[in-house]
Design a protein around this motif. Structure first.
Motif, PDB file in Angstrom:
ATOM      1  N   GLN A 114       4.825 -54.445 -77.652  1.00 44.24           N
ATOM      2  CA  GLN A 114       5.178 -54.843 -76.749  1.00 44.24           C
ATOM      3  C   GLN A 114       6.725 -53.699 -76.398  1.00 44.24           C
ATOM      4  OE1 GLN A 114       7.110 -59.128 -77.011  1.00 44.24           O
ATOM      5  NE2 GLN A 114       5.275 -60.177 -75.811  1.00 44.24           N
ATOM      6  N   THR A 115       7.048 -53.138 -75.631  1.00 41.80           N
ATOM      7  CA  THR A 115       6.940 -52.698 -74.983  1.00 41.80           C
ATOM      8  C   THR A 115       8.296 -52.433 -73.356  1.00 41.80           C
ATOM      9  OG1 THR A 115       5.770 -51.301 -74.041  1.00 41.80           O
ATOM     10  CG2 THR A 115       6.515 -50.925 -75.996  1.00 41.80           C
ATOM     11  N   GLN A 116       9.372 -51.966 -73.495  1.00 44.96           N
ATOM     12  CA  GLN A 116      10.296 -52.539 -72.598  1.00 44.96           C
ATOM     13  C   GLN A 116      11.450 -50.513 -72.855  1.00 44.96           C
ATOM     14  OE1 GLN A 116      11.907 -56.040 -70.789  1.00 44.96           O
ATOM     15  NE2 GLN A 116      13.366 -55.285 -71.919  1.00 44.96           N
ATOM     16  N   MET A 117      11.763 -50.149 -71.299  1.00 42.71           N
ATOM     17  CA  MET A 117      12.704 -48.877 -71.445  1.00 42.71           C
ATOM     18  C   MET A 117      13.080 -48.658 -70.669  1.00 42.71           C
ATOM     19  SD  MET A 117      12.032 -45.265 -72.770  1.00 42.71           S
ATOM     20  CE  MET A 117      11.490 -45.604 -74.525  1.00 42.71           C
ATOM     21  N   ALA A 118      14.364 -48.234 -70.360  1.00 42.04           N
ATOM     22  CA  ALA A 118      15.446 -47.892 -68.392  1.00 42.04           C
ATOM     23  C   ALA A 118      15.580 -46.953 -69.317  1.00 42.04           C
ATOM     24  CB  ALA A 118      16.339 -49.175 -69.327  1.00 42.04           C
TER      25      ALA A 118
ATOM     26  N   ARG B 186       8.238 -40.070 -62.769  1.00 48.13           N
ATOM     27  CA  ARG B 186       8.920 -39.780 -63.819  1.00 48.13           C
ATOM     28  C   ARG B 186       8.889 -41.143 -65.260  1.00 48.13           C
ATOM     29  NH1 ARG B 186      13.906 -41.486 -65.231  1.00 48.13           N
ATOM     30  NH2 ARG B 186      15.081 -42.780 -63.142  1.00 48.13           N
ATOM     31  N   GLY B 187       8.698 -40.714 -66.388  1.00 47.36           N
ATOM     32  CA  GLY B 187       8.473 -42.316 -66.811  1.00 47.36           C
ATOM     33  C   GLY B 187      10.178 -42.688 -67.539  1.00 47.36           C
ATOM     34  N   PRO B 188      11.181 -42.939 -68.317  1.00 46.62           N
ATOM     35  CA  PRO B 188      12.547 -43.883 -68.176  1.00 46.62           C
ATOM     36  C   PRO B 188      12.670 -42.646 -68.851  1.00 46.62           C
ATOM     37  CG  PRO B 188      10.959 -45.906 -68.766  1.00 46.62           C
ATOM     38  CD  PRO B 188       9.892 -44.580 -68.186  1.00 46.62           C
ATOM     39  N   ALA B 189      12.419 -41.602 -69.715  1.00 49.39           N
ATOM     40  CA  ALA B 189      12.638 -40.801 -70.860  1.00 49.39           C
ATOM     41  C   ALA B 189      13.208 -39.572 -69.916  1.00 49.39           C
ATOM     42  CB  ALA B 189      12.338 -40.822 -72.457  1.00 49.39           C
ATOM     43  N   SER B 190      12.459 -39.985 -68.818  1.00 51.80           N
ATOM     44  CA  SER B 190      11.926 -38.616 -68.779  1.00 51.80           C
ATOM     45  C   SER B 190      12.539 -37.540 -67.466  1.00 51.80           C
ATOM     46  CB  SER B 190      10.515 -37.502 -68.143  1.00 51.80           C
ATOM     47  OG  SER B 190       9.715 -39.075 -67.553  1.00 51.80           O
ATOM     48  N   GLN B 191      12.578 -36.811 -67.309  1.00 55.75           N
ATOM     49  CA  GLN B 191      13.387 -36.170 -65.267  1.00 55.75           C
ATOM     50  C   GLN B 191      12.284 -36.043 -64.526  1.00 55.75           C
ATOM     51  OE1 GLN B 191      15.507 -32.702 -65.891  1.00 55.75           O
ATOM     52  NE2 GLN B 191      16.763 -33.061 -67.281  1.00 55.75           N
ATOM     53  N   GLN B 192      13.057 -36.582 -63.367  1.00 54.92           N
ATOM     54  CA  GLN B 192      12.643 -36.700 -61.805  1.00 54.92           C
ATOM     55  C   GLN B 192      11.252 -35.032 -61.842  1.00 54.92           C
ATOM     56  OE1 GLN B 192      11.331 -38.879 -60.012  1.00 54.92           O
ATOM     57  NE2 GLN B 192      13.332 -39.367 -58.692  1.00 54.92           N
ATOM     58  N   ALA B 193      10.086 -35.752 -61.826  1.00 58.59           N
ATOM     59  CA  ALA B 193       9.155 -34.905 -60.843  1.00 58.59           C
ATOM     60  C   ALA B 193       8.646 -35.108 -60.139  1.00 58.59           C
ATOM     61  CB  ALA B 193       8.276 -34.618 -62.428  1.00 58.59           C
ATOM     62  N   ILE B 194       7.188 -33.945 -59.849  1.00 58.97           N
ATOM     63  CA  ILE B 194       6.604 -34.828 -58.235  1.00 58.97           C
ATOM     64  C   ILE B 194       4.969 -34.648 -58.954  1.00 58.97           C
ATOM     65  CG2 ILE B 194       4.893 -34.326 -56.178  1.00 58.97           C
ATOM     66  CD1 ILE B 194       7.918 -32.614 -55.577  1.00 58.97           C
ATOM     67  N   ALA B 195       4.051 -35.348 -59.033  1.00 58.30           N
ATOM     68  CA  ALA B 195       3.199 -35.928 -59.408  1.00 58.30           C
ATOM     69  C   ALA B 195       2.045 -36.511 -58.491  1.00 58.30           C
ATOM     70  CB  ALA B 195       2.282 -36.145 -60.769  1.00 58.30           C
ATOM     71  N   PRO B 196       0.565 -35.838 -59.228  1.00 63.16           N
ATOM     72  CA  PRO B 196      -0.542 -36.613 -57.563  1.00 63.16           C
ATOM     73  C   PRO B 196      -0.350 -38.474 -58.293  1.00 63.16           C
ATOM     74  CG  PRO B 196      -1.565 -35.770 -59.587  1.00 63.16           C
ATOM     75  CD  PRO B 196       0.000 -35.082 -58.896  1.00 63.16           C
ATOM     76  N   THR B 197      -1.451 -39.508 -57.481  1.00 64.55           N
ATOM     77  CA  THR B 197      -1.676 -40.517 -58.529  1.00 64.55           C
ATOM     78  C   THR B 197      -3.626 -40.052 -58.444  1.00 64.55           C
ATOM     79  OG1 THR B 197      -2.708 -41.263 -55.688  1.00 64.55           O
ATOM     80  CG2 THR B 197      -0.371 -41.844 -56.545  1.00 64.55           C
ATOM     81  N   ASN B 198      -4.038 -41.353 -57.676  1.00 60.06           N
ATOM     82  CA  ASN B 198      -5.582 -41.026 -58.275  1.00 60.06           C
ATOM     83  C   ASN B 198      -5.662 -40.064 -56.863  1.00 60.06           C
ATOM     84  OD1 ASN B 198      -5.882 -43.560 -59.121  1.00 60.06           O
ATOM     85  ND2 ASN B 198      -5.541 -44.466 -57.348  1.00 60.06           N
TER      86      ASN B 198
ATOM     87  N   GLU C 188      20.252 -44.856 -60.474  1.00 61.02           N
ATOM     88  CA  GLU C 188      18.901 -45.429 -60.299  1.00 61.02           C
ATOM     89  C   GLU C 188      18.213 -45.458 -61.343  1.00 61.02           C
ATOM     90  OE1 GLU C 188      15.204 -43.707 -57.825  1.00 61.02           O
ATOM     91  OE2 GLU C 188      15.062 -42.942 -60.610  1.00 61.02           O
ATOM     92  N   MET C 189      17.809 -46.868 -61.680  1.00 56.56           N
ATOM     93  CA  MET C 189      17.360 -47.594 -62.295  1.00 56.56           C
ATOM     94  C   MET C 189      16.198 -47.641 -62.992  1.00 56.56           C
ATOM     95  SD  MET C 189      18.593 -50.383 -65.323  1.00 56.56           S
ATOM     96  CE  MET C 189      18.120 -51.604 -64.813  1.00 56.56           C
ATOM     97  N   LEU C 190      15.168 -46.992 -63.743  1.00 54.34           N
ATOM     98  CA  LEU C 190      14.292 -47.480 -63.892  1.00 54.34           C
ATOM     99  C   LEU C 190      13.277 -48.087 -65.167  1.00 54.34           C
ATOM    100  CD1 LEU C 190      10.726 -46.421 -63.181  1.00 54.34           C
ATOM    101  CD2 LEU C 190      10.743 -44.810 -64.475  1.00 54.34           C
ATOM    102  N   VAL C 191      13.062 -48.570 -65.099  1.00 54.23           N
ATOM    103  CA  VAL C 191      12.798 -49.904 -66.097  1.00 54.23           C
ATOM    104  C   VAL C 191      11.106 -50.380 -66.380  1.00 54.23           C
ATOM    105  CG1 VAL C 191      12.879 -51.905 -67.490  1.00 54.23           C
ATOM    106  CG2 VAL C 191      14.615 -50.762 -65.971  1.00 54.23           C
ATOM    107  N   THR C 192      10.435 -49.653 -67.656  1.00 50.28           N
ATOM    108  CA  THR C 192       8.889 -49.815 -66.974  1.00 50.28           C
ATOM    109  C   THR C 192       8.971 -50.380 -68.976  1.00 50.28           C
ATOM    110  OG1 THR C 192       8.610 -47.420 -68.888  1.00 50.28           O
ATOM    111  CG2 THR C 192       8.474 -47.656 -66.620  1.00 50.28           C
ATOM    112  N   GLY C 193       7.775 -50.980 -68.642  1.00 49.95           N
ATOM    113  CA  GLY C 193       7.274 -51.660 -70.300  1.00 49.95           C
ATOM    114  C   GLY C 193       5.409 -52.992 -70.174  1.00 49.95           C
ATOM    115  N   GLY C 194       5.489 -53.466 -71.107  1.00 51.04           N
ATOM    116  CA  GLY C 194       4.631 -54.145 -70.970  1.00 51.04           C
ATOM    117  C   GLY C 194       3.862 -55.054 -72.175  1.00 51.04           C
TER     118      GLY C 194
END
Length: 447
Positions: free
Chosen positions: A48-52, A331-343, A23-29
């Motif tokens: 500008q940032t981008q990470m996978a 999770r973020g690209p640099a972190s492991q899978q976790a569980i968290a709420p949204t709003n 699985e690949m997670l890509v974030t940036g902005g």
């Protein structure tokens, strides 16, 4: 050409040869930050940032690696690192970890509506966040912290099951914290804003409220030690939700770290307390159409009339614990899978703030936690002892600001002691959406 997709396809092909899933997670902005100090432009930063981040699954084992270079060569090398990590890490589990399969997600076009706004207008907002505070009252001598931010962020998730999900959002935010002085007495407080449209930014309103809060704190006295009824302000009740939000994680429950373990279906809070997790609530900052492994988002009832209704799960822990899959992988690209709420959204009641403040002869309006959770919350027991500030009300009348006191209790007892809930929500820009909440009694250590 979609280079991210084509590069990932090469990774997925290699994973199949290796007997792995990936699985690949890509974030940036993009982000723009502007700040004024002493009526001069102090900071102007555009980034500008981008990470996978790659997650590789070998049976029950998972390995992670990340890179800021999204070239084919770098991604394949990062995949190799994640694969080696998966081979190295031995969890002792036997049930294979699954990846989310492709599914339709809710379209949320309202999240991404970029606007062509002249730079002069953005600079003007940043300037006014300081200037209007200084102009509103002679007692405002300085604005130590103020700034305007514009953000565009994206997230994309691809996996070897054929999933490919992406969403973008843009928004504006800002803050102003004026310092007010009266003789030797000085106090600082502030206000912020969050807007999805530039025209919704109201600098006069934001600065007016920031100045009002700072001035209201002048002349604060100490609170006599004792037990008091307390109204936790709608802008401060998010701190209470921060205390409990990890308890909903199925992973924390499975590992015996949650005080909610074994309490599913039980009434453990006041029947006035109703709470849902709503990833579609656009007032909140944790809005998203899918979670961080690509599963379609959904609303989840957490408390219904004080009864604990659900834990939050990702696909792994839903399968492991035979729970409903609530799509709360985080999770973020640099972190492991976790569980968290949204709003997290607390249901409103029918009381005005003034009605809540007049509920007892003496009521503390808690308007500030000083130092956050690190100042005195013990997650393993739910006990808290936190410095705070606010206002003392007697028979519904404000007797003035109070400070230098510590509010103590247990968060589960606090939830049980909720007597009434206000009818108005805190301002947008928080992932905890809350009204004012009346607690019948808490311990305060003061003078």
């Amino acid at each position: 050409m979609d280079t991210i997709k084509s590069n990932f396809q090469k990774i997925a092909d290699q994973a199949r040869k290796d007997g792995a899933k990936v699985e690949m997670l890509v974030t940036g902005g993009e982000a723009l930050s502007i700040g004024y100090s002493k009526r001069k432009l102090e900071s102007f930063e555009s980034t500008q940032t981008q990470m996978a981040g790659l997650r590789v699954i070998l049976g029950a084992n998972q390995g992670y690696a990340y890179t800021e270079n999204l070239s084919e060569e770098s991604l394949l090398r990062t995949y190799g690192e994640a694969l080696n990590n998966a081979k190295t890490v031995q969890t002792g589990e036997t049930k294979p970890v699954e990846l989310v399969k492709p599914q339709a997600v809710k379209a949320m076009p309202e999240l991404f509506k970029p606007e062509e706004i002249a730079m002069e207008k953005k600079l003007e907002v940043a300037r006014l966040l300081e200037e209007l505070c200084l102009a509103k009252d002679s007692r405002v001598t300085n604005v130590p912290y103020s700034g305007f931010n514009e953000s565009v962020v994206f997230k994309r998730i691809l996996n070897s099951e054929g999933l490919d999900q992406e969403f973008k959002q843009n928004y504006y935010s800002g803050y102003t914290y004026p310092l007010a002085k009266d003789g030797e007495n000085s106090k600082m407080d502030g206000e912020g804003f969050f807007a999805r449209k530039f025209d919704d930014i109201n600098t006069a309103e934001v600065t007016g409220e920031g100045v009002r809060k700072a001035l209201a704190r002048l002349g604060a006295t100490q609170l006599p030690t004792g037990n008091y009824a307390v109204v936790i302000d709608r802008e401060q009740f998010p701190t209470v939700l921060q205390m409990i939000h990890d308890y909903f994680s199925a992973k924390e429950v499975h590992e015996g770290k949650s005080l909610f373990k074994g309490k599913l279906g039980q009434k453990i809070a006041s029947d006035k307390f109703e709470l849902i997790d709503d990833p579609f609530e656009t007032r909140g900052t944790a809005v998203r159409p899918f979670d961080d492994e690509g599963a379609p988002s959904q609303k989840t009832v957490l408390f219904d009339k004080g009864v604990l209704k659900n834990y939050l799960s990702n696909l792994e822990y839903a399968n492991k614990m035979n729970l409903p899959h609530t799509a709360h992988a985080s999770r973020g690209p640099a972190s492991q899978q976790a569980i968290a709420p949204t709003n997290m959204v607390v249901a409103t009641g029918d009381k005005s703030l003034q009605e809540l403040l007049a509920a007892y002869d003496k009521v503390i309006h808690l308007a500030g936690f000083e130092g956050g959770l690190h100042a005195g919350f013990k997650q393993s027991t739910g006990d808290f002892s936190m410095p705070a500030s606010g206002f003392l009300y007697e028979k519904g009348q404000n007797k003035g600001p109070i400070e230098q006191f510590v509010m103590s209790g247990n968060v589960l007892e606090l939830l049980r002691d909720i007597e009434a809930v206000g009818r108005d929500y805190n301002k947008p820009g928080n992932s905890f959406i809350c009204p004012d909440v009346l607690i019948k009694s808490l311990s305060f250590a003061g003078a």
